[in-house]
Design an enzyme around this catalytic site. Sequence first.
Site, PDB file in Angstrom:
ATOM      1  N   GLU A 137      91.051  -5.671  36.990  1.00  0.00           N
ATOM      2  CA  GLU A 137      89.782  -4.955  36.998  1.00  0.00           C
ATOM      3  C   GLU A 137      90.010  -3.507  37.412  1.00  0.00           C
ATOM      4  O   GLU A 137      89.068  -2.786  37.700  1.00  0.00           O
ATOM      5  CB  GLU A 137      88.741  -5.653  37.872  1.00  0.00           C
ATOM      6  CG  GLU A 137      89.130  -5.886  39.302  1.00  0.00           C
ATOM      7  CD  GLU A 137      87.996  -6.580  40.066  1.00  0.00           C
ATOM      8  OE1 GLU A 137      87.884  -7.799  39.940  1.00  0.00           O
ATOM      9  OE2 GLU A 137      87.246  -5.903  40.765  1.00  0.00           O
ATOM     10  N   CYS A 194      88.365 -11.308  39.168  1.00  0.00           N
ATOM     11  CA  CYS A 194      89.655 -11.710  39.730  1.00  0.00           C
ATOM     12  C   CYS A 194      90.380 -12.783  38.935  1.00  0.00           C
ATOM     13  O   CYS A 194      91.461 -13.208  39.324  1.00  0.00           O
ATOM     14  CB  CYS A 194      89.475 -12.199  41.161  1.00  0.00           C
ATOM     15  SG  CYS A 194      88.909 -10.908  42.265  1.00  0.00           S
ATOM     16  N   HIS A 243      92.384 -19.103  44.781  1.00  0.00           N
ATOM     17  CA  HIS A 243      92.066 -17.675  44.896  1.00  0.00           C
ATOM     18  C   HIS A 243      91.807 -17.360  46.366  1.00  0.00           C
ATOM     19  O   HIS A 243      91.150 -18.111  47.068  1.00  0.00           O
ATOM     20  CB  HIS A 243      90.845 -17.323  44.039  1.00  0.00           C
ATOM     21  CG  HIS A 243      90.425 -15.891  44.201  1.00  0.00           C
ATOM     22  ND1 HIS A 243      91.280 -14.853  43.922  1.00  0.00           N
ATOM     23  CD2 HIS A 243      89.274 -15.322  44.635  1.00  0.00           C
ATOM     24  CE1 HIS A 243      90.660 -13.702  44.167  1.00  0.00           C
ATOM     25  NE2 HIS A 243      89.443 -13.960  44.601  1.00  0.00           N
TER      26      HIS A 243
END
Lengths: 358, 141
Positions: A91, A123, A246
Amino acid sequence: MTDKVSENLLLKPSRPVGIVGYGAYVPRYRLPAKEISRIWTGGTGGVPIQEKSVPGPDEDTTTMSIEAARNALARAGIDPEEIRAVWVGSESHPYAVKPTSTIVAEALGVVPFTQAGDWEFACKAGTEAMVAAMGLVGSDMAKYALAIGMDTAQGRPGDALEYTASAGGAAFLLGPAEESVAVIESTLSYVTDTPDFWRREYQKYPEHGQRFTGEPAYFKHISSAAQSYLDATGTTAEDYQYAVFHQPNSKFPSRVAGQLGFSKEQIATGLLVSVIGNTYSGAAIIGLTAILDVAEPGDRILMVSFGSGAGSDAFGIRVTERLPERRDLAPKTQTYIARRTEIDYATYSRMRGKLVLK
Amino acid sequence: MEIPRHWRLKKQRYALVGEVCPHCDAKIFPPRDVCPECGDEAKTLFEFSGRGEVYSYTTLSNAPAGYQASAPYTVALVKLDEGPMVTAQLTDIGEQDVEIGMPVEMVTRKLRSEGDDDRGMLVYGYKFRPMELQQLAAAAD
């Protein structure tokens, strides 16, 4: 859900696919969370991590992707001209228009006969690129495809995200399972429209949707993807030696791991957020590189990414007997973490372009 | 505008791609198609390992146009393992002192923006950093 439907949720290539080479990258600078707290809260209150990585002034997603990919190629030992896709998920692509991936492909010597594209999904852009690379290799369209997840994340000065928004990521060269250090057995994705975090065009810093960040976003998507994957494959947490989720902070991945039945030991190796911060598109996958640096043949790994907006990709990975001989061919993730120069907030402000000069 | 020049030089800048002389095996950087050792034609591409050592260095405080954002920075003459000498910035030096003979390795970094800082084309190319990762890995084993 019937077993048949559940099984159909799995994305499984018709030709077995694996990780032929992998590589990580973490820049050398570190900003301690308590230094950020000193500036904005007078040093009071808790901090979500110990410190975060900060890219040098001459680094960006392109240069960091090049180094991670060089590490992946060093471990793979293949001719770069055999690669048919270079996909970079981020990103923080340096250009709004002009691909990161063509610069990376040029630097690696992959050009000109290759796919090149930049992926975006907050993400989870890196794992999105991995799933696409699995498709390209698994359908026999290409022998090798390179998938990268890399970010130089920015948090608004003083915002909660500034404590964790860091830089780093990983590259994976996917290819035939029979050449792999680890086979990706299958994957599953879980995606909904969720307004937890976004950045509009031309804006430098992202916004977050208050209470959407935790339960309806991170926990809902990771646990749904992970549980559906376990159900569809008929496995449980006990079948995996390692798991990595994550990691936007230390608390979230530890909590979701517990909910899914994974122990602290299973997630410890891949849990790097407290010492490098949240590397966004690189966060889950750099944890995977740290696991591959130490895992043994036969070990199984569950990796689940998360991207705001929102969605998760779950992967079941099995280490092969080729891993031990290849992992020393490039710097390990913990070596990058050990290479460390602490900076203060003023240096950070200059390096990250937070000072108005004109 | 120098965009065409950056485009022409990208192979050597991104990955230290030079040439090797098919007659006397001399490694050539930057590529010039004629061997500086034996004078014969040399057009065979050769990718350098990127490893070398600092031959000499200096630190710039007053940077030329386009490089002010990096100042102060250190420029070195780097003697590559394969023979040629290149001039390049050093990066990621950390706390250590730069020394003559210090082993270094090539990394591809952002050199500058061509023209306007926020609007111009980004120019990438080689810099060198200390061979620190290898030392840390050896220390960990």
